[in-house]
Design a protein around this motif. Structure first.
Motif, PDB file in Angstrom:
ATOM      1  N   SER A 104       0.856  -1.189   0.000  1.00 17.74           N
ATOM      2  CA  SER A 104       0.000   0.000   0.000  1.00 17.74           C
ATOM      3  C   SER A 104       0.891   1.237   0.000  1.00 17.74           C
ATOM      4  O   SER A 104       1.758   1.388   0.874  1.00 17.74           O
ATOM      5  N   TRP A 105       0.654   2.121  -0.964  1.00 18.91           N
ATOM      6  CA  TRP A 105       1.398   3.375  -1.091  1.00 18.91           C
ATOM      7  C   TRP A 105       0.398   4.505  -0.896  1.00 18.91           C
ATOM      8  O   TRP A 105      -0.469   4.713  -1.739  1.00 18.91           O
ATOM      9  N   HIS A 106       0.502   5.232   0.208  1.00 19.94           N
ATOM     10  CA  HIS A 106      -0.537   6.231   0.458  1.00 19.94           C
ATOM     11  C   HIS A 106      -0.006   7.435   1.248  1.00 19.94           C
ATOM     12  O   HIS A 106       0.979   7.344   1.970  1.00 19.94           O
TER      13      HIS A 106
ATOM     14  N   ILE B 281      -5.970   2.230  -7.835  1.00 20.14           N
ATOM     15  CA  ILE B 281      -5.438   3.593  -7.798  1.00 20.14           C
ATOM     16  C   ILE B 281      -6.598   4.523  -7.493  1.00 20.14           C
ATOM     17  O   ILE B 281      -7.504   4.684  -8.319  1.00 20.14           O
TER      18      ILE B 281
ATOM     19  N   ILE C 132       4.483   1.289 -11.043  1.00 19.96           N
ATOM     20  CA  ILE C 132       4.211  -0.060 -10.550  1.00 19.96           C
ATOM     21  C   ILE C 132       4.687  -1.056 -11.606  1.00 19.96           C
ATOM     22  O   ILE C 132       4.126  -1.114 -12.706  1.00 19.96           O
TER      23      ILE C 132
ATOM     24  N   ASN D 202      -6.204   9.983  -5.444  1.00 16.88           N
ATOM     25  CA  ASN D 202      -4.953  10.704  -5.643  1.00 16.88           C
ATOM     26  C   ASN D 202      -5.218  12.044  -6.334  1.00 16.88           C
ATOM     27  O   ASN D 202      -6.174  12.184  -7.094  1.00 16.88           O
TER      28      ASN D 202
ATOM     29  N   ILE E  38       1.175   8.614 -12.413  1.00 15.15           N
ATOM     30  CA  ILE E  38       1.176   7.223 -11.972  1.00 15.15           C
ATOM     31  C   ILE E  38       1.121   6.337 -13.204  1.00 15.15           C
ATOM     32  O   ILE E  38       0.323   6.592 -14.118  1.00 15.15           O
TER      33      ILE E  38
ATOM     34  N   ASN F 298      -2.292  10.045  -2.507  1.00 16.09           N
ATOM     35  CA  ASN F 298      -1.002  10.678  -2.773  1.00 16.09           C
ATOM     36  C   ASN F 298      -1.222  11.964  -3.572  1.00 16.09           C
ATOM     37  O   ASN F 298      -2.184  12.073  -4.343  1.00 16.09           O
TER      38      ASN F 298
ATOM     39  N   HIS G  81      -0.982  -3.927  -5.777  1.00 14.61           N
ATOM     40  CA  HIS G  81      -0.666  -2.690  -5.068  1.00 14.61           C
ATOM     41  C   HIS G  81      -1.923  -1.846  -4.861  1.00 14.61           C
ATOM     42  O   HIS G  81      -2.840  -1.845  -5.693  1.00 14.61           O
TER      43      HIS G  81
ATOM     44  N   ILE H 113       4.882   7.789  -9.582  1.00  7.81           N
ATOM     45  CA  ILE H 113       4.829   6.422  -9.056  1.00  7.81           C
ATOM     46  C   ILE H 113       4.779   5.459 -10.242  1.00  7.81           C
ATOM     47  O   ILE H 113       3.966   5.634 -11.152  1.00  7.81           O
TER      48      ILE H 113
ATOM     49  N   ILE I 129      -2.712   2.155  -4.311  1.00  6.03           N
ATOM     50  CA  ILE I 129      -2.097   3.483  -4.430  1.00  6.03           C
ATOM     51  C   ILE I 129      -3.184   4.510  -4.170  1.00  6.03           C
ATOM     52  O   ILE I 129      -4.089   4.697  -4.995  1.00  6.03           O
TER      53      ILE I 129
END
Length: 223
Positions: free
Chosen positions: A30-32, A87, A52, A90, A76, A62, A57, A50, A59
């Motif tokens: 997890s990218w947050h 996603i 991937i 964001n 992204i 962000n 994932h 970003i 996301i």
């Protein structure tokens, strides 16, 4: 590998080679709540907020902004080996290709490939490009893959180029391969198109004919 990466500020990357704010591979991650900005460079290599590469994932939440260069620029982007990627929520803005006007480099808010990618509730605005590869500005761009779900996104474009083929697309649909489920998006493209044959400002720009790969549930979009 299961991991969580959050609350980071990544900025000030100036290089002539490919630059990534975050490069994700392997595992379930997890990218947050990361802030990624201030990337620029002189070379024609791509710039990514970003990226991937593969696997699963999340996301979300962000903010990605102020990324520019003389090559392709992506807020992204997912690679062809991505499995299940979500996603959402964001904010992506102020991305720009700043190289020579005769080049075919582009500015992309979100660019997706992979097996199953969902793009939802993102806000994308203020993208720019001086390139000559129509469309030069792409809010959300789909490439090859399996199933792409695009829901509840807001895209606002208001650009213009110096060449006659300048074009922009809120949604750029490149391939007829993936199944596309596109619902409840708001797309505004107030860009000024070039006067050439490729010059146009479009809410949706398809790189192929027909609608066979559109899911029956595709509906309720505002352009």
């Amino acid at each position: 590998t299961t991991a969580e990466v959050s609350q980071n500020t990544i900025n000030g990357n100036t290089t002539s080679t490919t630059a990534y704010g975050i490069y994700a591979t392997d595992g379930t991650i997890s990218w947050h709540h990361n802030e990624i900005h201030g990337f620029t460079g002189t070379g024609t290599a791509s710039r990514y907020g970003i990226y991937i590469h593969d696997h699963d994932h999340e996301i979300y939440a962000n903010e990605i902004y102020n990324i520019s260069g003389n090559g392709h620029v992506y807020g992204i982007s997912t690679g062809s080996y991505s499995d299940v990627v979500n996603i959402y929520n964001n904010e992506i803005h102020d991305l720009e290709y700043t190289g020579p006007s005769g080049s075919a480099y582009t500015s992309n808010g979100i660019h997706i490939l992979g097996a199953s990618v969902t793009v939802a509730n993102n806000m994308i605005y203020d993208l720019g490009s001086t390139g000559d590869g129509a469309p030069m500005i792409r809010g959300i761009a789909t490439n090859t893959g399996g199933t792409f779900n695009i829901y509840y996104n807001t895209i606002y474009l208001k650009g213009g180029g110096t060449n006659t083929n300048f074009g922009s697309a809120g949604l750029y649909l490149y391939s007829s391969g993936p199944t596309l489920d596109i619902r409840n998006n708001i797309v505004v493209d107030l860009s000024t198109p070039g006067t050439g044959t490729s010059g146009r400002a479009a809410a949706i720009w398809k790189g192929y004919t027909g609608f066979a790969n559109f899911a029956a549930s595709t509906d309720r979009n505002i352009y």
